[in-house]
Scaffold this motif. Structure first.
Motif, PDB file in Angstrom:
ATOM      1  N   LEU A 109       8.131   3.382   7.607  1.00 50.20           N
ATOM      2  CA  LEU A 109       7.337   3.339   8.830  1.00 50.20           C
ATOM      3  C   LEU A 109       8.146   3.911   9.992  1.00 50.20           C
ATOM      4  O   LEU A 109       7.596   4.496  10.919  1.00 50.20           O
ATOM      5  CB  LEU A 109       6.908   1.907   9.134  1.00 50.20           C
ATOM      6  N   GLY A 110       9.467   3.749   9.898  1.00 54.84           N
ATOM      7  CA  GLY A 110      10.346   4.316  10.914  1.00 54.84           C
ATOM      8  C   GLY A 110      10.237   5.827  10.998  1.00 54.84           C
ATOM      9  O   GLY A 110      10.476   6.413  12.043  1.00 54.84           O
ATOM     10  N   LEU A 111       9.841   6.458   9.913  1.00 54.45           N
ATOM     11  CA  LEU A 111       9.673   7.910   9.898  1.00 54.45           C
ATOM     12  C   LEU A 111       8.737   8.376  10.999  1.00 54.45           C
ATOM     13  O   LEU A 111       8.962   9.380  11.648  1.00 54.45           O
ATOM     14  CB  LEU A 111       9.105   8.359   8.560  1.00 54.45           C
TER      15      LEU A 111
ATOM     16  N   TYR B 133       6.500   9.973   2.210  1.00 53.63           N
ATOM     17  CA  TYR B 133       7.715   9.258   1.853  1.00 53.63           C
ATOM     18  C   TYR B 133       8.047   9.537   0.391  1.00 53.63           C
ATOM     19  O   TYR B 133       7.187   9.735  -0.427  1.00 53.63           O
ATOM     20  CB  TYR B 133       7.525   7.757   2.081  1.00 53.63           C
ATOM     21  N   GLY B 134       9.298   9.542   0.082  1.00 52.02           N
ATOM     22  CA  GLY B 134       9.686   9.874  -1.274  1.00 52.02           C
ATOM     23  C   GLY B 134       9.995  11.354  -1.324  1.00 52.02           C
ATOM     24  O   GLY B 134      10.099  12.011  -0.296  1.00 52.02           O
ATOM     25  N   ASN B 135      10.137  11.902  -2.512  1.00 58.17           N
ATOM     26  CA  ASN B 135      10.526  13.298  -2.545  1.00 58.17           C
ATOM     27  C   ASN B 135       9.367  14.224  -2.831  1.00 58.17           C
ATOM     28  O   ASN B 135       9.149  14.639  -3.951  1.00 58.17           O
ATOM     29  CB  ASN B 135      11.666  13.550  -3.520  1.00 58.17           C
TER      30      ASN B 135
ATOM     31  N   ASN C 111       0.820  -1.202   0.000  1.00 59.07           N
ATOM     32  CA  ASN C 111       0.000   0.000   0.000  1.00 59.07           C
ATOM     33  C   ASN C 111       0.859   1.259   0.000  1.00 59.07           C
ATOM     34  O   ASN C 111       0.515   2.261  -0.617  1.00 59.07           O
ATOM     35  CB  ASN C 111      -0.936   0.005   1.206  1.00 59.07           C
ATOM     36  N   LEU C 112       1.974   1.187   0.694  1.00 62.48           N
ATOM     37  CA  LEU C 112       2.860   2.347   0.749  1.00 62.48           C
ATOM     38  C   LEU C 112       3.413   2.697  -0.632  1.00 62.48           C
ATOM     39  O   LEU C 112       3.552   3.857  -0.985  1.00 62.48           O
ATOM     40  CB  LEU C 112       4.030   2.075   1.696  1.00 62.48           C
ATOM     41  N   PHE C 113       3.708   1.674  -1.412  1.00 67.92           N
ATOM     42  CA  PHE C 113       4.441   1.922  -2.658  1.00 67.92           C
ATOM     43  C   PHE C 113       3.640   1.593  -3.902  1.00 67.92           C
ATOM     44  O   PHE C 113       4.209   1.408  -4.974  1.00 67.92           O
ATOM     45  CB  PHE C 113       5.751   1.129  -2.650  1.00 67.92           C
ATOM     46  N   ILE C 114       2.331   1.513  -3.757  1.00 69.31           N
ATOM     47  CA  ILE C 114       1.498   1.173  -4.914  1.00 69.31           C
ATOM     48  C   ILE C 114       1.830   2.070  -6.099  1.00 69.31           C
ATOM     49  O   ILE C 114       2.003   3.269  -5.955  1.00 69.31           O
ATOM     50  CB  ILE C 114       0.005   1.278  -4.535  1.00 69.31           C
ATOM     51  N   GLY C 115       1.952   1.446  -7.274  1.00 69.06           N
ATOM     52  CA  GLY C 115       2.259   2.238  -8.459  1.00 69.06           C
ATOM     53  C   GLY C 115       3.746   2.354  -8.713  1.00 69.06           C
ATOM     54  O   GLY C 115       4.163   2.610  -9.829  1.00 69.06           O
TER      55      GLY C 115
END
Lengths: 502, 322, 332
Positions: free
Chosen positions: A130-132, A161-163, A99-103
């Protein structure tokens, strides 16, 4: 500081109705801009234009000084614009990591591997992400198996997450507990320090003062003002949003214990949810149960109403012992119940206001088994007037077009129509804007004065302090303390609700 | 030959009577226009009507459905037909259909499935079965020393007594004529559901349960089902252990018979293309007040590779040259 | 550290994910069934019967791969049986009527099948017509075309090369089964390890979320329906090859057998959930159930009943299990 985003003269109409009129918006990197306005002011339309979901009629969007043209959400994403939506969109049967990285799931390496998903890396990345927020969620767990709050956290992480260069947060804290909100703010500050620009939408003004540098206010599709946070206070903000002054609510809270107990709960237990619950609720009284989410309060109120079944204990309504096992029993006992998520459990969104008002109260309106249309309308109109339900298209408007506050009133009206003596409300002002919020408080106050006994479950400490005659705190399924309106304070309540009572 | 002669005679008769002959409107409701067999029935009917000249044929499709057959009946009555020929599948609707026709005073001929009060036309199912059973027995006597190890019966239980009569005829025709009759427990009854695929499936599943049977006879409700049996035996590598007879002699079956080294021994012919001749003649007789027997039967012939060229030489030129 | 209210819940589901739990319970019911049939018929647990099962698995097995894909996207394809029939009819008509060599005829039939799927997909994505309605229409249109093209006739397909598709063996293993195994392997990889496959799950769970995540939803749906119809067309060729003939009535009801197998395998009709391993087991269970009942000489009418009962049992078992999980979640 540099302008990372500039929106100029944004106009948008739907079916000839102008919903945005020449809106300007400027955003600098590393700042938080709070976007304020009542529901329907045009906030979400503006955001959807920025996201590429809607196309503006006229106007310009510049990113880093360059004009851009967003045709679909993926376009804006390429420019580093990320969204956190109020309503969660997730895949229940997929893992947290997915779910976090879908796509854009991580691929492996090598000639074949680069086309294939590297699940090990996906899970590692997920753990890092998730550590974030420093949360203990298993990246491999199915989304379905998480609690509501955990799912929300995953959604937030997914967006940040990501830029992300520009982050839009639409009521991100609506379902978070105070410590979780703190945590989120810490993250927001981190992002700020990294130069991320944030547009922050919230109905909770105290959050705005806590986190925003500037505020921009919309009303009825117009840009009212953009100000530095130092220039405003909460009164002036509300005034800008609502367009009129809202009087400070001073509730006269009197001791009502002289009257009869409307609801008496004793020895109520449900394994794994709550235990040894004893309290009384008097006629004409508003009692709040305050606790962190997941402390058992939802299950408790559901059990009092009959939406769940308690293991043992007794429930008396006006002195009469009631066997409550199904929702029907609660209703017959004169208990009304407004669930936490109106949209899912309380209202039929596609039905008209009229039909929603009369839903489940058909008996009152039937004549020889047939509906009496006139009677139905007259009844409904009575409640619309009494509670001040506002809607654009009259009584036949589908409920989904109403604002959150007005939806809440429809739910209230339905129970009042059913002649309840005890009303249980769960988080009555979630997703409700400032204007409608005090409206609802006034209504509750009025109803209490008329003799209704009201039990409110809320995790909003300001709300609890503002409306309750008495406050019960719950922690880990047990009531930990009781405060009168006079005794209660933010500190005391938070400590009691966190189980740290001396 | 006989038919040709009949046609010539009829045409001559017509030429004489054409001046004063009455034209009859006759409604024909077919069983289904999706089935090869019934398409042939309809084509034969149209051919015959054209030959007779005084028949106006009104066509309808019962679509294998009793309710549709009833509504077709009502349409026919509205259209003012003189007689109705019904090919409909649902016995339960027979009474209602006949009540409507009686009330309107219209005579009815029922094809294959009897209706109370209608003249019956159709296959002599038991006899047709018997022909195939006898032929199968003769083959076993000649090639397998007069005994078989097992019999597969590909039937159609859902459709009641008529297919059952065919199966019974085949079984008894075989048992009465084969040198060594099969024991009752060597006769395996299977539901073909009237399709080639289902017959393929159930036979595929059954063959493993008779591993030691090297001489298997199969009797099938129609030609397609028969081909399913053969395909299953081929797939199991037991092609040479099976010999099959069927019913219908439709184009699929005929093509299988007219193949070198075929395991499809033969099939009883129902000659659907000739139904029209007997049907329309009987109907005209009825309308003209002549006596008609209560049951008229098809002339059945068992078609095998020995006689196929007598009937269908044109269709199988390559095969018949040899 | 954020105080989470769900202290031990995640840990429990770690041992088995709900997916693999479903697969395991399916396997157990399969084994129970196999033991039952072995005890009831001495011919069930024999090499000849296994060979028979191996030969006859591919039609439903291959069609079920495509159905799994579309069900995962929260769609459905009711036209697979009709497409299978059309494919067989076309192969024989191209060959017999147009004298096109049979391998090319077969290829053309497969491509036509894929085209039907592409059209299904276009109607669903461009016209936004519900997949159930769209494929219900093509179910009827394609079946009708098969009748029109063949004039309702069954055609013999007498060709040794063509027979190989449905009847041939390689190293003693049926060719159709080998193809099926390879396809399952390929699609397993696709569903598990490619963006395309994972996106199908996302689309089934929430098209909105997928769109926001930058997934081209329409493209994925188009491919899924095209692949499904292509595989159905291939199943049609296997049927024609096994029977040695093509019939417009072929594969009647195949769609329901296939949907039954896929749903039995744990794929959700609501979309977003499903595994090919589950589907494979579902296919095998259905096939073995039919086989065992025939071997037990159960009347065909009761066989129908048994199929329905097995489906209901399997699904209610799944429902009870997930209901139990749901109950635990309600606490919070």
């Amino acid at each position: 500081m540099s302008k990372v985003l500039e929106m100029r003269n944004i106009c948008k109409s739907f079916y000839g109705v102008k919903v945005l009129k020449n809106i300007p918006l400027e955003l600098e990197s590393g700042e938080v801009l709070a976007l304020l306005g009542e529901n329907g002011a045009g906030k979400s339309t503006l955001i959807k234009i920025l996201n590429g979901d809607y196309q503006m009629d006229t106007g310009k969007i510049l990113i880093d000084g360059q004009e851009v043209d967003f045709k679909e959400p993926s376009d804006s994403e390429k420019h580093g614009i990320k969204m956190i939506y109020q309503e969660l969109h997730y895949a229940a049967d997929l893992s947290v990591a997915e779910n976090l990285f879908i796509g854009h799931l991580a691929k492996g390496s090598g000639p074949i591997g680069k086309h294939l998903i590297d699940w090990k890396k996906v899970n590692q990345d997920a753990k890092k992400a998730l550590g974030l927020l420093n949360v203990d969620i298993d990246p491999k767990a199915m989304m379905r198996d998480l609690s509501v709050i955990e799912r929300q956290i995953v959604e937030i992480i997914k967006a940040i997450y990501g830029n992300a260069k520009i982050l839009v947060m639409d009521e991100p804290t609506a379902a978070l507990t105070p410590p979780e909100v703190e945590m989120l703010f810490k993250i927001v500050n981190d992002l700020k320090a990294k130069g991320v620009a944030i547009i922050y939408i919230s109905h909770r003004l105290e959050e705005v003062f806590h986190i925003a540098q500037r505020v921009m206010i919309l009303r009825d599709g117009n840009h009212v003002a953009t100000k530095n946070i130092e220039e405003v206070n909460s009164d002036s903000l509300v005034e800008l949003m609502v367009g009129r002054e809202i009087e400070e609510r001073i509730i006269e809270l009197s001791d009502n214990k002289a009257t009869a107990p409307a609801l008496e709960v004793s020895g109520l237990n449900k394994f794994g949810s709550f235990k040894d619950i004893n309290f009384k609720l008097y006629e004409g009284e508003i009692v709040s149960i305050f606790g962190l989410l997941g402390s058992g309060q939802i299950s408790l109120t559901r059990s009092i109403f009959g939406a769940e079944r308690a293991d043992r204990g007794s429930i008396k309504v006006y002195g009469h012992e009631r066997k409550i096992r199904f929702a029907q029993d609660g209703k017959n006992a004169g208990i009304g119940f407004v669930p936490i998520d109106r949209k899912v459990r309380g209202l039929v969104l596609d039905m008209s206001v009229l039909k929603n008002l009369t839903l489940s109260n058909w008996n009152n309106l039937l004549t020889l088994g047939f509906f009496k249309n006139k009677k139905e309308r007259a009844h409904s109109q009575k409640w619309i007037d009494a509670l001040g339900i506002r809607m654009a298209g009259g009584i036949d408007t589908a409920v989904k077009f109403l604002s959150g506050g007005n939806q809440q009133k429809v739910v209230l009206a339905r129970w009042l129509e059913a002649n309840v003596k005890v009303l249980i409300l769960n988080e009555p002002t979630w997703g409700v804007d400032v204007g409608a919020r005090s409206d609802i408080y006034d209504q509750l106050d009025m109803l209490a004065k008329q003799g209704l006994a009201i039990l409110v479950v809320s995790s909003d400490i300001h709300e609890v302090l503002a409306i309750s005659h008495r406050i019960l705190t719950i922690y880990d399924g047990q009531l930990t303390a009781e405060f009168s309106h006079k005794e209660a304070s933010q500190d005391l309540l938070l400590n009691a609700a966190a189980g740290r009572l001396a | 030959m006989k038919n040709r002669f009949l046609i010539v005679v009829l045409v001559a008769l017509m030429a004489v009577t054409v001046g004063f002959a009455q034209t009859y409107r006759i409604g024909f409701a077919n069983l289904s226009e999706d089935i090869a067999f019934t398409q042939l029935v309809r084509e034969g009917m149209q051919r015959k009507a054209a030959e007779m000249g005084n028949i106006e044929l009104i066509l309808a499709d019962n679509k294998l459905d009793g309710a549709i057959a009833l509504s077709n009946t009502e349409n026919f009555i509205t259209q003012g037909v003189d007689g109705i020929i019904h090919f409909q599948t649902d016995q339960a609707f027979g009474n209602v259909i006949m009540a409507r026709a009686r009330k309107a005073g219209i005579p009815v001929i029922a094809i294959d499935i009897p209706m109370p009060g209608a003249v019956f036309f159709g296959a002599d199912n038991y006899f047709a079965g018997q022909l195939a059973g006898e032929a199968l027995a003769a083959w076993v006597n000649a090639n397998w020393d007069g005994s078989a190890d097992a019999m597969l019966v590909l039937e159609l239980p859902q459709s009641g007594p008529i297919p059952a009569a065919r199966m019974q005829g085949m079984i008894e025709g075989f048992q009465a004529n084969v040198n060594t009759a099969l024991a009752e427990d060597s006769i395996i009854r299977l539901d073909s559901k009237n399709t080639q695929e289902e017959s393929f499936r159930v036979v595929s599943d059954t063959l493993p349960s008779i591993p030691n049977a090297k001489k298997i006879v199969a009797i099938t409700i129609n030609d397609g089902t028969g081909q399913g049996v053969i395909a299953a035996a081929e797939a199991a590598g037991r092609r040479d252990q099976i010999i099959v007879v069927g019913q219908g002699a439709d184009p699929t079956g005929l093509a299988a018979i007219a193949t070198e080294d075929s395991r499809y021994l033969g099939s009883t012919g129902y000659f659907p293309e000739n139904y029209g001749d007997k049907l329309l003649e009987a109907m005209v007789d009825m309308l003209e007040g002549k006596a008609v027997p209560p049951s008229i039967y098809v002339d059945h012939v068992f078609i095998s590779k020995d006689n196929i060229c007598d009937f269908y030489a044109d269709d199988f030129q390559d095969f018949c040259k040899k | 550290m954020i105080i989470l209210t769900t202290k031990s819940k995640n840990k429990k589901s770690k041992l088995f994910s709900s997916d693999s739990l479903a697969t395991i319970s399916l396997l157990i019911s399969f084994i129970v069934m196999a033991i039952f049939f072995t005890s009831q018929s001495e011919f069930f647990f024999t090499s000849t019967n296994f060979a028979n099962l191996a030969r006859t698995l591919a039609v439903v097995g291959i069609s079920s791969i495509g159905m799994t894909l579309v069900l995962i996207t929260a769609g459905v394809d009711l036209s697979v049986g009709s497409v299978a029939a059309l494919s067989g009819v076309l192969a024989s008509m191209f060959w017999l009527e147009l004298n096109i060599p049979l391998p090319i005829s077969s290829l053309l039939a497969l491509l036509t099948g894929a085209l039907v799927g592409l059209i299904n997909g276009l109607i669903i994505t461009v016209l936004k017509i519900n997949p159930l309605i769209t494929t219900l229409a093509s179910f009827s249109i394609i079946r009708g075309l098969a009748f029109v093209i063949s004039d309702g006739q069954t055609n013999m397909l007498n060709n040794q090369g063509f027979y190989f598709i449905g009847r041939g063996n390689i190293l003693g293993i049926p060719f159709s089964l080998l193809v099926m195994i390879v396809l399952y392997f390929i699609f397993f990889i696709i569903l598990r390890y490619t963006s395309f496959g994972r996106n199908l799950f996302a689309i089934g769970a929430s098209p909105e979320m997928s769109r926001l995540a930058g997934i081209n939803v329409d493209k994925h749906l188009l491919i899924s329906y095209t692949v499904t119809a292509f595989l159905a067309a291939f199943a049609g060729l296997i049927i024609a090859s096994q029977l040695g003939s093509s019939a417009p009535r072929a594969a009647t009801g195949l769609e329901f057998t296939v949907i039954t197998a896929v749903v039995l395998g744990g794929t959700s009709l609501a979309g977003g959930k499903g595994t090919l391993i589950g589907t494979l087991i579902g296919v095998i269970i259905l096939r073995v159930l039919n086989n065992g009942l025939v071997l037990m000489e159960v009347s065909s009418f009761y066989q129908e009943v048994a199929r329905g009962v097995v489906l209901l049992l399997a699904l209610s078992f799944d429902q009870i299990r997930s209901g139990f999980l749901h109950l635990r979640r309600e606490r919070t």
